[in-house]
Write an enzyme that holds these catalytic residues in place. Structure first.
Site, short mmCIF file in Angstrom:
data_model
loop_
_atom_site.label_atom_id
_atom_site.label_comp_id
_atom_site.label_asym_id
_atom_site.label_seq_id
_atom_site.Cartn_x
_atom_site.Cartn_y
_atom_site.Cartn_z
CB SER A 272 -3.73 38.03 40.36
OG SER A 272 -3.59 39.24 39.65
CE LYS A 278 -6.12 35.09 36.67
NZ LYS A 278 -5.08 35.99 36.15
NE ARG A 311 40.87 18.33 22.46
CZ ARG A 311 41.91 18.62 23.23
NH1 ARG A 311 43.07 18.04 23.02
NH2 ARG A 311 41.79 19.51 24.19
#
Length: 720
Positions: A272, A278, A311
């Protein structure tokens, strides 16, 4: 045709398949095949068809300039056809794009991209399933809480959770295999789907075009009926959603408050910018983002299905962005989920701690089941519920509350209560369910679904058993501490094909040779093989022998395996020698004819033709003693194994992944090789991002036999 997918949410291989350059190359492939199909139908002079095919080289086109013109032209085929017409030699100029419309070329090119993309996804899902199977087997008895509505419900094992991931991944793999078989088809209808420009030979041209490209011929052109494309993209959406489910499980298990699993640690991974403590689940996060991006492309394609008359206006064009995005992001979802499972760290102690966290409340149902005999089901459920609530109010364990309840003590002994509250004794059919998932995967795919004593690549004597259970014969020569050189030989031969170089190579390297599946002393699994499986065989052979990295020298089919390794497993390759090989060897029909002949008549049906291509006439005349062992190898080859590898070559196209080969490469070509002529080696060299030297030897296809000393020098000079 969009080239905007962030690398974070795709894979290099899928990005290469859906790059602008690859799309232009596929359109050129269609134009070349169309010219040859016209020649087969008698509408295009053969010389004109070959002139067109010779000009269909993507290196002769400014891809960026073509894309710049699309906004004005309306389709990418129009500027491509104009440029192609300019560079085609005079005999073919008037026959470029004959009878086709732009949508025929664009649609068929996209189908070719989708085919390659599906093959990549099927392969990556196989690796994911192998990882899940390993987790299921290793953790079949690792207790944890099963959770419903994010609350603890009953005890399960982590092995069962992983087995469910395996079953989910295996279903997606099978779904992609089926959609590849059923939804892909060549597109050729001309301006309004009538094939009018071909006169009465329209169907003959369409059949030949399908044959040239190895695609099914549909019952009718499908310009404005987009169910085929929609089926593929919808399948990708389901795959992505399935990956999202697995990734979300991993992310939830990695929550701080849960802490039962964590992605494999790596330098710089999961940190982090603000919080030093973290360890974020990076792969799971990436998989979830890629899954949502994939699913976001699905409504675009489904919404574009309502198309006008013969088409479309707008609907078809919307697919140009949505289809590549769906493939790119689906690849990212699968790859990141696979990475999350590879090396997933399981904290079994924390799982048990969490299971016990509620004081055994998770065993309330088990207590009710034990009480049902003496009390009856209704009363047992009521008592168990009241005891559970009493335990929660008093903040005691369920065991303490149960033993303090007169109704429970009147019905069960203390030992009975202990058994009823043992999580390991209340797993029902968990073990059998894990086996069902493992056995089903192995039966369908040959996956790595084995008991713990047989799981994964492993060595037995002179054989290695790879992930799908196939036994590969191998041989190691040379000093034990020397760098490893992996030799991969040609179709129809055994590891003895390297006898002319064995001594020279073993003087410098630890030389590893092996018999490919279906050959020599290796097993002969039934059915068609794939180049992906042959490549994974090489990787798993290295795994089983504990070899992290090796130089690789591959000849012919071995060179195709080498190209796969360079693109898909570059970390395992030091330097790469590609000898007498090619990235593509169409048309598929020729290989199918060879497969049919061998399975019908045996190897004798092809051996003389093969030897005629492998050696020059002069060498066959003056060196019968060198040719005889090769003939013996071919005649002794198992027809089913030879045919299985022929199928791998038939279905192979390594051209889109050539830009991924960043390891040092040397190419060796036989000047007189009719199978993979020197022009093929030059084309590979041009496609490699770092280029490569091409060494030309005075030989045909089996250059290592016809020019043994010169071949050895070409390899050793490069490797040393």
């Amino acid at each position: 045709m969009n080239d905007s997918a962030p690398a974070l949410f795709t894979t290099p291989a899928m990005a290469a398949v859906f790059s602008p350059r690859t799309f232009v190359a596929q359109m050129l492939r269609v134009e070349a095949a169309l010219a040859r199909a016209g020649a087969r139908a008698g509408l295009v002079p053969p010389a004109a068809a070959e002139a067109i095919a010779a000009a269909c080289d993507v290196d002769r086109f400014d891809v960026a300039a073509l894309y710049t013109e699309v906004a004005t032209a309306g389709t990418p085929a129009i500027p491509l056809v104009r440029r192609l017409t300019e560079i085609v030699a005079a005999p073919g100029r008037g026959h470029v794009h004959q009878g086709a419309t732009s949508q025929d070329v664009v649609d068929t090119a996209v189908v070719l991209q989708m085919r390659d993309g599906l093959d990549l996804l099927v392969a990556d899902l196989g690796a994911l399933c192998d990882a899940a199977a390993g987790l299921a087997e290793r953790h079949r008895t690792t207790l944890m809480a099963g959770r419903t509505l994010l609350q603890q419900a009953l005890p399960i094992t982590f092995g069962l959770k992983a087995a469910r991931w395996l079953a989910l991944g295996a279903r997606q793999r099978q779904a992609l295999r089926l959609v590849r078989r059923d939804a892909l088809a060549v597109q050729l209808g001309g301006a309004a789907g009538t094939l009018a420009a071909f006169g009465d030979r329209g169907l003959a041209v369409a059949e030949s075009l399908a044959d040239e490209l190895g695609l099914p011929l549909p019952e009718l052109p499908w310009h404005a009926e987009r169910d085929r494309v929609a089926a593929v993209v919808a399948a990708l959406g389901v795959v992505a959603g399935s990956m999202g489910k697995i990734a979300l499980d991993v992310a939830l298990l990695a929550q701080t408050e849960v802490g039962e699993a964590a992605e494999a640690a790596a330098p710089g991974k999961g940190g982090s910018s603000a919080l030093p403590q973290k360890r974020n689940p990076v792969d799971a996060v990436g998989a979830l983002a890629a899954a949502r991006l994939t699913i976001g492309a699905v409504p675009v394609v489904l919404g574009a299905m309502a198309q006008e008359h013969e088409r479309a206006v707008g609907g078809w064009q919307a697919e140009w962005v949505a289809v590549p995005d769906a493939f790119r992001h689906a690849a990212g979802a699968v790859a990141r989920t696979r990475q999350a499972l590879d090396g997933l760290e399981i904290d079994a102690a924390r799982m048990r701690e969490n299971l016990d966290r509620g004081g055994g409340a998770v065993m309330a149902e088990s207590l009710a089941v034990a009480l049902a005999g003496p009390l009856g089901r209704g009363e047992a459920t009521r008592v168990a519920e009241e005891v559970s609530r009493a335990a929660a109010r008093a903040r005691v364990t369920l065991r303490e509350a149960a033993l303090g309840d007169a109704r429970v003590r009147g019905a069960l002994s203390e030992a009975d209560v202990a058994r009823a509250l043992d999580p390991g004794a209340y797993l029902g059919s968990t073990d059998a369910l894990i086996d069902r998932a493992l056995d089903a995967y192995r039966a369908a795919w040959g996956g790595r679904a084995m008991r713990a004593d047989a799981a994964g690549p492993h060595v037995t004597g002179t054989h290695v058993t790879v992930g799908d259970g196939c036994r590969l014969a191998y041989r190691l020569d040379g000093p034990a501490g020397a760098p490893v050189l992996l030799l991969v030989n040609s179709l129809g031969t055994t590891l003895d094909a390297w006898a002319p170089q064995a001594a020279a190579f073993a003087g410098r390297f630890r030389v590893l040779r092996y018999d490919a599946r279906g050959h020599g002393a290796s097993d002969v699994p039934p059915g068609a093989y794939s180049l992906d499986r042959l490549g994974r065989d090489a990787v798993e052979l290295l795994d089983a022998l504990g070899i992290a990295r090796a130089h690789v020298c591959g000849l012919s089919l071995g060179g195709m395996v080498g190209q796969w390794l360079g693109a898909r497993a570059p970390a395992r390759v030091g330097r790469l020698v590609l000898a007498c090989t090619a990235p593509y060897m169409g048309p598929p029909a020729g290989w199918q004819e060879r497969i049919d002949a061998v399975l019908r008549e045996g190897m004798g049906a092809v051996v003389d033709g093969v030897l005629g291509r492998w050696f020059t006439p002069g060498f066959r005349a003056r060196s019968p003693g060198a040719v005889a062992p090769v003939r013996a190898m071919l005649l002794s080859a198992a027809p089913a194994g030879y045919a299985g590898c022929c199928a791998a070559i038939r279905d192979m196209d390594l051209r889109p992944t050539a830009p991924l080969v960043t390891v040092p490469v040397r190419l060796v070509a036989g000047v007189h090789d009719p199978v993979t002529p020197p022009e093929q080696a030059a084309a590979i060299a041009r496609a490699l991002p770092g280029g490569a030297e091409v060494v030309r030897l005075d030989a045909a296809h089996l250059a290592n036999v016809e020019q043994p000393e010169a071949f050895a020098r070409a390899v050793l000079d490069f490797l040393t």
